[in-house]
Design an enzyme around this catalytic site. Structure first.
Site, short mmCIF file in Angstrom:
data_model
loop_
_atom_site.label_atom_id
_atom_site.label_comp_id
_atom_site.label_asym_id
_atom_site.label_seq_id
_atom_site.Cartn_x
_atom_site.Cartn_y
_atom_site.Cartn_z
N LYS A 6 -95.93 -44.76 -8.09
CA LYS A 6 -95.90 -43.49 -7.49
C LYS A 6 -94.97 -42.67 -8.80
O LYS A 6 -94.24 -43.38 -9.46
CB LYS A 6 -95.13 -43.32 -6.07
N ASP A 144 -88.36 -46.38 -0.32
CA ASP A 144 -89.46 -46.00 -0.85
C ASP A 144 -90.78 -46.73 -0.10
O ASP A 144 -91.91 -46.05 -0.15
CB ASP A 144 -89.82 -46.29 -2.34
#
Length: 297
Positions: A6, A144
């Site tokens: 990401k 996350d």
């Protein structure tokens, strides 16, 4: 299958919460580059990991220390499996084949994305393992991890567990895999954010209509000055060469450039494949000691 990295479009840290975590506001994008992971059930009920380490040389040992070649008990995949099995003993054992490219200490979510891949696999094998339970478990494993459970991009707040899926135009970019090691806890402490109750936050939990429009239309140059990473001043003070790298990204044609996460990886977004290729070649020529990869989203 891919266990994607990401990048953060902007990363604001407005305050430190009373629970010890920091409040964040960021747009998380999954990108096309990442690890390859294959998971299958193991009949003997145990955890088995077989990994190929393709991380950049300077950070390769950081992964090996927690791989099957080091102390596996510190590996996030092992921790995820043990935690899930403690809640659901009926879960099968797993055999995992991992090609590891996302380095630790890079701001790319390398451990979190692997944990989410394993949770999704276990969820598919356990009909009584609800999506809500999986999400709660994911948040306990890492801030996350919940983001990686979904398929799309998201505006992320809280400590990382509050997700609002957003529409983002297809785009391309270049990712710099930098050798600097940024300890996440140390980077947060260097921000020296004030202590504040989460409940006292009055605004900032939604994206502005202007930013929503920019993301939908893919006008990346309009993000510059509107989205920023609070870790950049600290990172550039510790490692001035990262500031030089950002300047070159922008000079060589990147429409928007930023540190991702708490560092040390950096990326640049571009308007089209031709500019992407030109940016890649110029960066490789200027920084022959660094590794650069193409990505899209």
């Amino acid at each position: 299958m891919i266990s994607p990295a990401k990048i953060n479009l902007g990363l604001e840290i407005p305050f430190k919460r009373l629970d010890g975590f920091h409040e964040i506001r960021s747009v998380f994008l999954k990108i096309s580059w990442g690890d390859d992971i294959e998971i299958e059930p193991a009949s003997n009920g145990v955890f088995e990991l077989f990994s190929n380490n393709e991380i950049i040389l300077e950070k390769r040992k950081l992964y090996d220390q927690v791989s099957e070649r080091g102390d596996i008990k510190n590996n996030i995949l092992y921790k995820t499996f043990i935690k899930a099995r403690s809640l659901f003993p009926e879960l099968p054992g797993v055999k995992i084949h991992l090609t590891k490219r996302i380095s630790p200490a890079g701001g790319l979510g390398g451990g979190s994305t692997n944990a989410a891949s394993l949770l999704n696999f276990l969820f598919s094998w356990c009909p009584f393992f609800t999506s809500d339970e999986m999400f709660v478990l994911a948040a306990e494993i890492g801030s996350d991890v919940p983001f990686f459970l979904g398929e799309g991009h998201a505006f992320v707040t809280g400590k990382g567990e509050i997700l609002e899926e957003i529409e983002v135009h297809h785009g391309q970019g270049i990712l710099a895999l930098t050798p600097q090691v940024m300890n996440t806890s140390e980077m947060y402490s260097l921000l020296k954010k004030p202590l504040q109750e989460s409940a006292s936050q009055k605004n900032g939990n939604t994206l502005s209509k202007n930013l929503i429009s920019i993301l939908k239309n893919g006008d990346w140059s309009s993000l510059q000055g509107r989205l920023w990473n609070d870790f950049e001043p600290v990172a550039f003070q510790l490692h001035p060469e990262l500031g030089v790298l950002k300047d070159k990204f922008l000079e060589f044609g990147s429409s928007y450039c930023s540190l991702t996460g708490s560092g040390s990886s950096m990326y640049g977004l571009v308007q089209g494949l031709e500019i992407q290729e030109e940016l890649l070649q110029r960066l490789r020529q200027e920084f022959s000691n660094l590794t650069f990869v193409r990505f899209n989203f």
